[in-house]
Design a protein around this motif. Structure first.
Motif, PDB file in Angstrom:
ATOM      1  N   ALA A 109       0.822  -1.220   0.000  1.00 13.44           N
ATOM      2  CA  ALA A 109       0.000   0.000   0.000  1.00 13.44           C
ATOM      3  C   ALA A 109       0.849   1.260   0.000  1.00 13.44           C
ATOM      4  CB  ALA A 109      -0.930   0.008   1.220  1.00 13.44           C
ATOM      5  N   THR A 110       2.135   1.142  -0.357  1.00 14.03           N
ATOM      6  CA  THR A 110       3.001   2.313  -0.354  1.00 14.03           C
ATOM      7  C   THR A 110       2.598   3.299  -1.433  1.00 14.03           C
ATOM      8  OG1 THR A 110       5.290   3.061  -0.518  1.00 14.03           O
ATOM      9  CG2 THR A 110       4.667   1.191  -1.876  1.00 14.03           C
ATOM     10  N   LEU A 111       2.776   4.583  -1.143  1.00 14.26           N
ATOM     11  CA  LEU A 111       2.467   5.643  -2.098  1.00 14.26           C
ATOM     12  C   LEU A 111       3.728   6.259  -2.692  1.00 14.26           C
ATOM     13  CD1 LEU A 111      -0.379   7.466  -0.103  1.00 14.26           C
ATOM     14  CD2 LEU A 111      -0.597   5.749  -1.908  1.00 14.26           C
ATOM     15  N   GLU A 112       4.895   5.702  -2.360  1.00 15.64           N
ATOM     16  CA  GLU A 112       6.140   6.248  -2.884  1.00 15.64           C
ATOM     17  C   GLU A 112       6.251   5.932  -4.374  1.00 15.64           C
ATOM     18  OE1 GLU A 112       9.665   5.341  -0.706  1.00 15.64           O
ATOM     19  OE2 GLU A 112       8.589   5.238   1.199  1.00 15.64           O
ATOM     20  N   PRO A 113       6.649   6.917  -5.178  1.00 17.40           N
ATOM     21  CA  PRO A 113       6.796   6.655  -6.628  1.00 17.40           C
ATOM     22  C   PRO A 113       7.961   5.714  -6.892  1.00 17.40           C
ATOM     23  CG  PRO A 113       7.630   8.855  -6.053  1.00 17.40           C
ATOM     24  CD  PRO A 113       6.942   8.318  -4.818  1.00 17.40           C
ATOM     25  N   GLY A 114       7.793   4.851  -7.894  1.00 18.21           N
ATOM     26  CA  GLY A 114       8.853   3.920  -8.273  1.00 18.21           C
ATOM     27  C   GLY A 114       8.941   2.688  -7.402  1.00 18.21           C
ATOM     28  N   ARG A 115       8.047   2.552  -6.443  1.00 20.24           N
ATOM     29  CA  ARG A 115       8.076   1.401  -5.543  1.00 20.24           C
ATOM     30  C   ARG A 115       6.979   0.420  -5.937  1.00 20.24           C
ATOM     31  NH1 ARG A 115       9.339   2.287  -0.164  1.00 20.24           N
ATOM     32  NH2 ARG A 115       8.570   0.156   0.179  1.00 20.24           N
ATOM     33  N   ASP A 116       7.312  -0.871  -5.998  1.00 20.42           N
ATOM     34  CA  ASP A 116       6.334  -1.930  -6.181  1.00 20.42           C
ATOM     35  C   ASP A 116       6.919  -3.177  -5.542  1.00 20.42           C
ATOM     36  OD1 ASP A 116       7.442  -3.887  -8.399  1.00 20.42           O
ATOM     37  OD2 ASP A 116       7.853  -1.850  -9.109  1.00 20.42           O
ATOM     38  N   PRO A 117       6.122  -4.189  -5.215  1.00 20.48           N
ATOM     39  CA  PRO A 117       6.631  -5.373  -4.507  1.00 20.48           C
ATOM     40  C   PRO A 117       7.787  -6.047  -5.203  1.00 20.48           C
ATOM     41  CG  PRO A 117       4.241  -5.319  -4.428  1.00 20.48           C
ATOM     42  CD  PRO A 117       4.651  -4.209  -5.327  1.00 20.48           C
ATOM     43  N   LEU A 118       7.734  -6.206  -6.526  1.00 21.67           N
ATOM     44  CA  LEU A 118       8.813  -6.892  -7.224  1.00 21.67           C
ATOM     45  C   LEU A 118      10.117  -6.107  -7.132  1.00 21.67           C
ATOM     46  CD1 LEU A 118       6.902  -8.086 -10.440  1.00 21.67           C
ATOM     47  CD2 LEU A 118       7.561  -9.444  -8.442  1.00 21.67           C
ATOM     48  N   ALA A 119      10.046  -4.784  -7.316  1.00 21.61           N
ATOM     49  CA  ALA A 119      11.257  -3.960  -7.235  1.00 21.61           C
ATOM     50  C   ALA A 119      11.826  -3.966  -5.819  1.00 21.61           C
ATOM     51  CB  ALA A 119      10.948  -2.532  -7.687  1.00 21.61           C
ATOM     52  N   ASP A 120      10.943  -3.946  -4.814  1.00 20.96           N
ATOM     53  CA  ASP A 120      11.420  -3.965  -3.422  1.00 20.96           C
ATOM     54  C   ASP A 120      12.169  -5.263  -3.120  1.00 20.96           C
ATOM     55  OD1 ASP A 120      10.266  -1.541  -3.161  1.00 20.96           O
ATOM     56  OD2 ASP A 120       8.706  -2.144  -1.730  1.00 20.96           O
ATOM     57  N   ILE A 121      11.591  -6.388  -3.541  1.00 21.29           N
ATOM     58  CA  ILE A 121      12.237  -7.677  -3.270  1.00 21.29           C
ATOM     59  C   ILE A 121      13.567  -7.776  -4.014  1.00 21.29           C
ATOM     60  CG2 ILE A 121      12.039 -10.172  -3.636  1.00 21.29           C
ATOM     61  CD1 ILE A 121       9.079  -9.933  -3.014  1.00 21.29           C
ATOM     62  N   ASP A 122      13.590  -7.294  -5.261  1.00 21.78           N
ATOM     63  CA  ASP A 122      14.847  -7.328  -6.025  1.00 21.78           C
ATOM     64  C   ASP A 122      15.921  -6.500  -5.334  1.00 21.78           C
ATOM     65  OD1 ASP A 122      13.761  -8.974  -7.930  1.00 21.78           O
ATOM     66  OD2 ASP A 122      13.225  -7.339  -9.307  1.00 21.78           O
ATOM     67  N   ALA A 123      15.559  -5.336  -4.813  1.00 22.12           N
ATOM     68  CA  ALA A 123      16.532  -4.466  -4.147  1.00 22.12           C
ATOM     69  C   ALA A 123      17.066  -5.122  -2.877  1.00 22.12           C
ATOM     70  CB  ALA A 123      15.892  -3.119  -3.828  1.00 22.12           C
ATOM     71  N   ILE A 124      16.177  -5.722  -2.080  1.00 21.42           N
ATOM     72  CA  ILE A 124      16.623  -6.367  -0.836  1.00 21.42           C
ATOM     73  C   ILE A 124      17.476  -7.589  -1.150  1.00 21.42           C
ATOM     74  CG2 ILE A 124      15.868  -7.526   1.259  1.00 21.42           C
ATOM     75  CD1 ILE A 124      15.423  -4.508   1.246  1.00 21.42           C
ATOM     76  N   GLU A 125      17.069  -8.378  -2.161  1.00 20.84           N
ATOM     77  CA  GLU A 125      17.862  -9.557  -2.528  1.00 20.84           C
ATOM     78  C   GLU A 125      19.256  -9.151  -3.014  1.00 20.84           C
ATOM     79  OE1 GLU A 125      17.636 -12.783  -2.375  1.00 20.84           O
ATOM     80  OE2 GLU A 125      15.670 -12.841  -1.409  1.00 20.84           O
ATOM     81  N   SER A 126      19.333  -8.019  -3.719  1.00 22.04           N
ATOM     82  CA  SER A 126      20.635  -7.545  -4.171  1.00 22.04           C
ATOM     83  C   SER A 126      21.539  -7.211  -2.992  1.00 22.04           C
ATOM     84  CB  SER A 126      20.453  -6.310  -5.065  1.00 22.04           C
ATOM     85  OG  SER A 126      21.717  -5.773  -5.427  1.00 22.04           O
TER      86      SER A 126
END
Length: 489
Positions: A247-264
Motif C-alpha cells: 500500500a506504499t504511495l512512494e513513486p517507483g516502488r512496487d513489490p517486485l522492485a522492493d524484493i529485487d533491491a533487498i535480494e541484491s
C-alpha cells in the motif's frame, strides 16, 4: 534515544602474578632454620560467558576497560599468596569476539558458552621452593608473571530462527508485535525501528524466535545508511521473510522492485544464498494493497517464492504465515548435523623439540623465542645477581647457550629474550661446577677473571659424562636440580 549497542571495543587486562618471598626461618636456638619464603598467588583471568539475561553490549560501551585482580605476594613461614579473583564478563548470546585486525577468536553461541580471553600471570616461587641440594638457601625469589593484555572487538549477531527483512515502514514491527509478545516502537515514519527486536512465536508444539531487522535501503551492503550495522543480525537466521508494503504511495516502488533491491543487498553481503525465503505481502487490508497483491502474486510464485497475503491490522493470513515459518524452521533443525561431543586432542611434542628457537637477525643480533625462556626472563629480578645467575643456569640447561653458539653468536653479541636484551656471555654456562656464594650474589658476575674458558667448560662437561650416574646425581644438569625447568607450559 536507543540503548541498544551491538559493537564495542574492550581493553582487557588479566591480573599479574604475585611475587615470591625471600625469607629465612629464625627462632630461638635455631638462628638459621633455612628458607621459608612462600610462593606468590596466580593472577585472575578474564573470561566471557553467555548469559540469557543480557541482550546488549551497552554496559561495555561505558566501561570498556576491564581488569582482573592481581595475585598476592608470598610471605615468610611458607605462606603462599592468595590467587587473584577471576573476572567473568556476561555477554549476550551470539557475541563474536574478534581481534582488532578482524581475526575471529571465538563465536559465543549457546547459554553458558565460555571463552578465556586473557590469562592471569603465574605467581613467582619463593626461595623455599627454589632451594635444592646445591643451593640450600637461595637469596632470591621469582617475580610474578604479568597477566595477558588484550584488545578485542565484540560484535553481537542476533540468534533468531526467522528474520524479517524489507524496506523501512514495510510493517515488520507491526507484524512481530501481533505474532509474538514483543512490543517494538511503531510509528508512521521511516526508520522507526533503530534496533533489532526479538520475539518468541509459538505454533502448536513448535517454538521459534523471530527477529525484526531495521529497514534496509539500496546500498546497505556497502555501508549506506545503517545497513551494515544491522545486516549482521540476519546472518544466523535460518529463514528469511520478505515483508513487502503493498500500500506504499512512494513513486517507483512496487513489490517486485522492493524484493529485487533487498535480494541484491543480501547477495552483496554474502552467506545468505542458501536460506529459504517466504514473502509476506503486507497491508492487504487496504483496498489498493489487496489489488496489488493479486497482481504480483503470480510473478512471485513463478520465481519460486511461497507468498502469503497478510495484514497486521486485521490479522489476515498470519496463521498460515506462522505455520509456514514453523515448518521451515523445523526442517532446518532436523537437517542440522548433531552437535559433536567435545574431544580432547593430545599432540605430543617431537623428541627433538626443545621448546624454543634461536633466530639470527639482519642487524647481527639474535632472538630467542619460546614459552619457557620468555617466562623465566619475566620472572627474574635483575637487581639480584644470584637470580641472574640462576636464570643463566636454567637457560643453559635448556640448551639456549648451545643453540646460540651453533647459530654463530659470539661473546658480547646482543641477544633478545622476550622484552629483554642481553650482551651474551657464554662463560655463564651452567655446565661448570659452581658453588653459590653469599645470598643474593653470584661470583661469576662479580669477577670476570675467574670465569672458565670455553675449553675448560668443554672438558668439565666431558668429565661429567664419563662419571658413573650415581656420582653426578644432583649436579646442575640433572632435572632433579630444578624440577620446574623442563615443565610444559
Amino acid at each position: 534515544m536507543t540503548t541498544f549497542v551491538d559493537r564495542v571495543v574492550l581493553h582487557m587486562q588479566a591480573g599479574d602474578g604475585g611475587h615470591g618471598c625471600v625469607s629465612i626461618h629464625r627462632e630461638k636456638f635455631k638462628p638459621f632454620g633455612g628458607p621459608d619464603g612462600g610462593n606468590g598467588g596466580h593472577g585472575g583471568s578474564v573470561s566471557l560467558v553467555v548469559d540469557p539475561q543480557v541482550t546488549t553490549l551497552l554496559d561495555f560501551h561505558f566501561r570498556p576497560h576491564l581488569k582482573a585482580d592481581n595475585g598476592k605476594g608470598g610471605a615468610g613461614s611458607n605462606r603462599d599468596g592468595a590467587n587473584g579473583r577471576d573476572l567473568v564478563i556476561k555477554v549476550p548470546n551470539g557475541t563474536v569476539v574478534q581481534s582488532l585486525d578482524g581475526e575471529v577468536l571465538a563465536d559465543l553461541v549457546g547459554v553458558g558458552t565460555t571463552f578465556e580471553a586473557a590469562r592471569g600471570g603465574r605467581g613467582g616461587r619463593g626461595n623455599a621452593s627454589l632451594a635444592n641440594a646445591r643451593r640450600k638457601a637461595p637469596g632470591f625469589a621469582e617475580l610474578g608473571e604479568p597477566g595477558d593484555k588484550l584488545d578485542v572487538v565484540l560484535e553481537l549477531k542476533s540468534v533468531a530462527d526467522v528474520g524479517l527483512v524489507g524496506f523501512p515502514s514495510a510493517g515488520k514491527s507491526s507484524l512481530i508485535s501481533v505474532i509474538s509478545a514483543a512490543k517494538p516502537k511503531i510509528a508512521d515514519y521511516p526508520f522507526t525501528t533503530l534496533v533489532p527486536n526479538l520475539g518468541v512465536v509459538r505454533v502448536d508444539n513448535h517454538t521459534f524466535t523471530v527477529a525484526d531487522v531495521p529497514g534496509l535501503i539500496p546500498g546497505a551492503a556497502t555501508g549506506k545508511g545503517l545497513g551494515l550495522e544491522f545486516l549482521r543480525h540476519v546472518e544466523r537466521c535460518a529463514v528469511l521473510v520478505h515483508v513487502v508494503d503493498t500500500a506504499t504511495l512512494e513513486p517507483g516502488r512496487d513489490p517486485l522492485a522492493d524484493i529485487d533491491a533487498i535480494e541484491s543487498e543480501l547477495t552483496q553481503y554474502g552467506g545468505l544464498a542458501d536460506r529459504p525465503r517466504l514473502v509476506a505481502l503486507n497491508k492487504v487490508d487496504v483496498p489498493d494493497g489487496k489489488d496489488l497483491a493479486d497482481i504480483v502474486r503470480p510473478d512471485l510464485e513463478a520465481r519460486g517464492f511461497r507468498v502469503f497475503d497478510v495484514s497486521s491490522a486485521t490479522r489476515e493470513g498470519l496463521r498460515e504465515l506462522t505455520y509456514a515459518m514453523a515448518q521451515l524452521v523445523d526442517e532446518g533443525r532436523r537437517a542440522a548435523p548433531p552437535a559433536e561431543p567435545t574431544r580432547v586432542v593430545i599432540r605430543p611434542k617431537a623428541v627433538d623439540d626443545a621448546g624454543f628457537t634461536v633466530e639470527a637477525e639482519p642487524d647481527g643480533s639474535y632472538t630467542v623465542r619460546g614459552g619457557r625462556p620468555e617466562r623465566w626472563v619475566k620472572q627474574t629480578n635483575f637487581d639480584n645477581d644470584e637470580a641472574v645467575g640462576f636464570l643463566a643456569d636454567r637457560l643453559a640447561r635448556l640448551g639456549v647457550e648451545e643453540k646460540l653458539a651453533k647459530a654463530g653468536a659470539q661473546a658480547g653479541d646482543l641477544v633478545r629474550i622476550g622484552e629483554r636484551e642481553f650482551d651474551w656471555q657464554p662463560t655463564l654456562y651452567a655446565g661448570v661446577d659452581f658453588v653459590p656464594g653469599n645470598r643474593g650474589t653470584d661470583v661469576r658476575l662479580e669477577d670476570k677473571s675467574t670465569r672458565p674458558s670455553a675449553a675448560d667448560r668443554l672438558e668439565a662437561r666431558k668429565a661429567r659424562r664419563r662419571r658413573p650416574e650415581d656420582e653426578i646425581e644432583g649436579t646442575p644438569e640433572t632435572a632433579a636440580d630444578d624440577p620446574d625447568d623442563l615443565d610444559d607450559e
